[in-house]
Write a protein that holds these residues in place. Structure first.
Motif, short mmCIF file in Angstrom:
data_model
loop_
_atom_site.label_atom_id
_atom_site.label_comp_id
_atom_site.label_asym_id
_atom_site.label_seq_id
_atom_site.Cartn_x
_atom_site.Cartn_y
_atom_site.Cartn_z
N UNK A 73 59.50 37.26 79.33
CA UNK A 73 58.62 36.32 79.79
C UNK A 73 59.07 34.98 79.69
N UNK A 74 58.83 34.20 80.69
CA UNK A 74 59.08 32.71 80.68
C UNK A 74 57.94 32.09 81.39
N UNK A 75 57.20 31.00 80.93
CA UNK A 75 56.21 30.43 81.25
C UNK A 75 56.75 28.87 81.29
N UNK A 76 56.84 28.27 82.61
CA UNK A 76 57.34 26.76 82.68
C UNK A 76 56.26 26.33 83.45
N UNK A 133 51.75 19.67 73.21
CA UNK A 133 51.43 20.81 74.10
C UNK A 133 52.92 21.46 74.49
N UNK A 134 53.11 22.81 74.59
CA UNK A 134 54.26 23.33 74.82
C UNK A 134 54.54 22.97 76.32
N UNK A 135 55.80 23.03 76.68
CA UNK A 135 56.25 22.86 78.05
C UNK A 135 57.06 23.90 78.50
N UNK A 136 57.56 24.82 77.69
CA UNK A 136 58.01 26.06 78.10
C UNK A 136 57.78 27.18 77.00
N UNK A 137 57.45 28.27 77.45
CA UNK A 137 56.87 29.51 76.35
C UNK A 137 57.76 30.55 76.89
N UNK A 138 58.43 31.25 75.90
CA UNK A 138 59.26 32.31 76.09
C UNK A 138 58.93 33.52 75.09
N UNK A 139 58.69 34.59 75.61
CA UNK A 139 58.43 35.94 75.02
C UNK A 139 59.26 37.10 75.22
N UNK A 140 59.76 37.56 74.17
CA UNK A 140 60.79 38.56 74.10
C UNK A 140 60.45 39.98 73.64
N UNK A 141 60.15 41.10 74.22
CA UNK A 141 59.88 42.22 73.68
C UNK A 141 60.98 42.97 73.58
N UNK A 142 61.34 43.69 72.34
CA UNK A 142 62.44 44.53 72.02
C UNK A 142 62.08 45.89 71.25
N UNK A 143 62.78 46.58 70.96
CA UNK A 143 62.89 47.69 69.94
C UNK A 143 61.48 48.75 70.38
N UNK A 144 61.75 49.13 71.59
CA UNK A 144 60.86 49.89 72.39
C UNK A 144 59.37 49.39 72.40
#
Length: 143
Positions: free
Chosen positions: A53-56, A104-115
């Motif tokens: 997920x990328x929130x820009x 304040x964040x300008x970009x959020x990146x969420x990575x889901x792995x390992x099932x």
């Protein structure tokens, strides 16, 4: 550990006494604490993530993997392009650690792995000419 001229000595917390060690080992250990810290922003390594997920700002991008296919909003994505993105995200690293300066964040990146067992979130903010990245619940990084 301390240095005496060109000799290096080490003391163990498990074994009594002080021992002379090789200069190669001594110079390898003669670093600051931050030199030994993991500077990678993400720890998913070579495991293939299931979701990114990328929130820009107001824009959001959701990528999900099913088998070897990547999908976004019901559309099959080009596997090579997504693979290149995954590699870039995997390789993100910091040059040093910071304690202040995160806005304040300008970009959020969420990575889901390992099932789905591993969820890593990194927030990125801009500070002058630098970018600071903060892993959720961890110290600040400077990129």
């Amino acid at each position: 550990m301390r240095k005496n001229k060109d000799d290096y000595y080490a003391k163990s917390s498990a074994v009594a006494g002080v021992y002379k060690i090789s200069s190669g080992t001594g110079t390898g250990l003669d670093k600051g604490l931050d030199d030994f810290r993991n500077k990678k922003l993400f720890d998913f390594g070579f495991a293939e993530p299931e979701k990114i997920e990328i929130h820009d700002g107001a824009k959001s991008y959701f990528l999900t993997r099913s088998g070897s296919d990547w999908w976004s909003n019901g559309t099959t994505m080009d596997a090579g392009t997504v693979s290149a993105l995954v590699d870039k995200v995997r390789d993100l690293s910091a040059s040093k650690f910071m304690e202040i300066g995160f806005a304040a964040s300008v970009l959020d990146v969420t990575v889901t792995s390992d099932g789905g067992k591993r969820v890593e979130k990194v927030m990125i903010s801009k500070n002058g000419d630098n970018y600071l990245a903060k892993r959720e619940n961890e110290p600040l990084y400077m990129r």
